[in-house]
Motif scaffolding. Structure first.
Motif, mmCIF file in Angstrom:
data_model
loop_
_atom_site.group_PDB
_atom_site.id
_atom_site.type_symbol
_atom_site.label_atom_id
_atom_site.label_comp_id
_atom_site.label_asym_id
_atom_site.label_seq_id
_atom_site.Cartn_x
_atom_site.Cartn_y
_atom_site.Cartn_z
ATOM 1 N N ILE A 142 7.565 -4.025 2.142
ATOM 2 C CA ILE A 142 7.774 -2.585 2.094
ATOM 3 C C ILE A 142 8.058 -2.130 3.516
ATOM 4 C CG2 ILE A 142 6.275 -2.213 0.091
ATOM 5 C CD1 ILE A 142 4.272 -0.880 2.101
ATOM 6 N N GLU A 143 8.689 -0.974 3.620
ATOM 7 C CA GLU A 143 8.914 -0.360 4.922
ATOM 8 C C GLU A 143 8.348 1.040 4.881
ATOM 9 O OE1 GLU A 143 12.539 0.802 7.968
ATOM 10 O OE2 GLU A 143 12.880 -0.693 6.413
ATOM 11 N N TYR A 144 7.546 1.377 5.897
ATOM 12 C CA TYR A 144 6.915 2.682 5.991
ATOM 13 C C TYR A 144 6.989 3.132 7.443
ATOM 14 C CZ TYR A 144 3.194 6.186 6.139
ATOM 15 O OH TYR A 144 2.465 7.332 6.347
ATOM 16 N N LYS A 145 7.611 4.261 7.690
ATOM 17 C CA LYS A 145 7.764 4.822 9.032
ATOM 18 C C LYS A 145 8.379 3.817 10.008
ATOM 19 C CE LYS A 145 4.334 8.455 8.932
ATOM 20 N NZ LYS A 145 3.176 9.046 9.598
ATOM 21 N N GLY A 146 9.359 3.053 9.538
ATOM 22 C CA GLY A 146 10.066 2.114 10.402
ATOM 23 C C GLY A 146 9.372 0.773 10.585
ATOM 24 N N ASP A 147 8.152 0.619 10.091
ATOM 25 C CA ASP A 147 7.429 -0.647 10.193
ATOM 26 C C ASP A 147 7.502 -1.376 8.866
ATOM 27 O OD1 ASP A 147 6.562 -0.411 12.860
ATOM 28 O OD2 ASP A 147 4.837 0.793 12.256
ATOM 29 N N LYS A 148 7.549 -2.712 8.931
ATOM 30 C CA LYS A 148 7.583 -3.527 7.713
ATOM 31 C C LYS A 148 6.213 -4.146 7.478
ATOM 32 C CE LYS A 148 12.337 -4.014 7.165
ATOM 33 N NZ LYS A 148 13.495 -4.767 6.991
ATOM 34 N N TYR A 149 5.876 -4.255 6.193
ATOM 35 C CA TYR A 149 4.600 -4.799 5.759
ATOM 36 C C TYR A 149 4.839 -5.751 4.593
ATOM 37 C CZ TYR A 149 2.723 -0.754 8.275
ATOM 38 O OH TYR A 149 2.413 0.174 9.230
ATOM 39 N N THR A 150 3.960 -6.741 4.452
ATOM 40 C CA THR A 150 3.980 -7.637 3.302
ATOM 41 C C THR A 150 2.867 -7.212 2.354
ATOM 42 O OG1 THR A 150 4.766 -9.460 4.669
ATOM 43 C CG2 THR A 150 3.805 -10.036 2.553
ATOM 44 N N ILE A 151 3.208 -7.066 1.075
ATOM 45 C CA ILE A 151 2.232 -6.648 0.066
ATOM 46 C C ILE A 151 1.342 -7.821 -0.318
ATOM 47 C CG2 ILE A 151 1.973 -5.875 -2.329
ATOM 48 C CD1 ILE A 151 2.853 -3.725 -0.359
ATOM 49 N N GLN A 152 0.047 -7.593 -0.286
ATOM 50 C CA GLN A 152 -0.931 -8.583 -0.730
ATOM 51 C C GLN A 152 -1.930 -7.879 -1.635
ATOM 52 O OE1 GLN A 152 -2.599 -10.270 2.815
ATOM 53 N NE2 GLN A 152 -0.838 -11.585 3.140
ATOM 54 N N ALA A 153 -2.503 -8.618 -2.555
ATOM 55 C CA ALA A 153 -3.530 -8.036 -3.420
ATOM 56 C C ALA A 153 -4.711 -7.633 -2.559
ATOM 57 C CB ALA A 153 -3.960 -9.031 -4.489
ATOM 58 N N PHE A 154 -5.291 -6.514 -2.855
ATOM 59 C CA PHE A 154 -6.469 -6.089 -2.101
ATOM 60 C C PHE A 154 -7.690 -6.190 -2.992
ATOM 61 C CE2 PHE A 154 -8.361 -4.523 1.560
ATOM 62 C CZ PHE A 154 -9.212 -3.485 1.281
ATOM 63 N N LYS A 155 -7.798 -5.331 -3.956
ATOM 64 C CA LYS A 155 -8.865 -5.407 -4.956
ATOM 65 C C LYS A 155 -8.286 -4.965 -6.285
ATOM 66 C CE LYS A 155 -12.658 -4.690 -1.801
ATOM 67 N NZ LYS A 155 -13.767 -3.864 -1.366
ATOM 68 N N ASP A 156 -8.666 -5.630 -7.339
ATOM 69 C CA ASP A 156 -8.125 -5.331 -8.658
ATOM 70 C C ASP A 156 -9.051 -4.365 -9.396
ATOM 71 O OD1 ASP A 156 -6.890 -5.234 -11.082
ATOM 72 O OD2 ASP A 156 -7.206 -7.335 -11.589
ATOM 73 N N TYR A 157 -8.635 -3.105 -9.436
ATOM 74 C CA TYR A 157 -9.386 -2.081 -10.157
ATOM 75 C C TYR A 157 -8.645 -1.619 -11.403
ATOM 76 C CZ TYR A 157 -12.352 -1.564 -6.025
ATOM 77 O OH TYR A 157 -13.227 -1.788 -5.000
ATOM 78 N N THR A 158 -7.638 -2.355 -11.856
ATOM 79 C CA THR A 158 -6.798 -1.880 -12.949
ATOM 80 C C THR A 158 -7.549 -1.719 -14.266
ATOM 81 O OG1 THR A 158 -6.030 -4.141 -13.331
ATOM 82 C CG2 THR A 158 -4.652 -2.723 -11.948
ATOM 83 N N ASP A 159 -8.678 -2.379 -14.444
ATOM 84 C CA ASP A 159 -9.473 -2.170 -15.657
ATOM 85 C C ASP A 159 -10.178 -0.816 -15.635
ATOM 86 O OD1 ASP A 159 -8.757 -4.611 -16.663
ATOM 87 O OD2 ASP A 159 -10.599 -5.624 -16.036
ATOM 88 N N TYR A 160 -10.327 -0.238 -14.446
ATOM 89 C CA TYR A 160 -11.121 0.970 -14.300
ATOM 90 C C TYR A 160 -10.323 2.189 -13.852
ATOM 91 C CZ TYR A 160 -14.366 -2.888 -14.065
ATOM 92 O OH TYR A 160 -15.027 -4.040 -14.318
ATOM 93 N N ALA A 161 -9.211 1.973 -13.181
ATOM 94 C CA ALA A 161 -8.462 3.084 -12.607
ATOM 95 C C ALA A 161 -6.989 2.990 -12.977
ATOM 96 C CB ALA A 161 -8.626 3.084 -11.090
#
Length: 114
Positions: free
Chosen positions: A83-102
């Motif tokens: 992803i790119e945000y404000k001119g900086d690039k980042y790699t997406i990684q899983a952080f915490k899986d809350y999809t059952d709750y949120a």
């Protein structure tokens, strides 16, 4: 059934734009021509926040820098994509899986040097 925690309205209220790069592998088309691989930019929105001191202190996958971010989005993203945000690039990684709750997806966005 509704999820116990509904954050989609919160994301809508505080969203910022970023660009998600959807990677497409190269392939041979029906005419026998090779189509090069590419990263298609897709405009998206989400909440992008700095990591908290607790996030930095209790990193499970090693150490994080203060340049890493948390990304909250209502759309699922594929791990390892850029992803790119404000001119900086980042790699997406899983952080915490809350999809059952949120109703949001929470990712770690690792900063990439230019």
């Amino acid at each position: 059934m509704a999820k116990p925690f509904e954050f989609a309205d919160f994301v809508d209220e505080f969203q910022v734009p970023f660009v998600y790069f959807n990677h497409q592998d190269g392939y041979w088309n029906d005419e026998g021509d090779y189509i090069e691989e590419k990263d298609d930019p897709i405009p998206m929105t989400g909440i992008i926040l700095p990591l908290t001191e607790n996030d930095l202190r209790y990193a499970e996958a090693g150490t994080y820098s203060q340049k890493e971010k948390k990304l909250y989005t209502v759309d699922p993203l594929e791990e390892g994509r850029l992803i790119e945000y404000k001119g900086d690039k980042y790699t997406i990684q899983a952080f915490k899986d809350y999809t059952d709750y949120a109703d949001v997806y929470i990712y770690l966005a690792r900063w990439r040097e230019k």
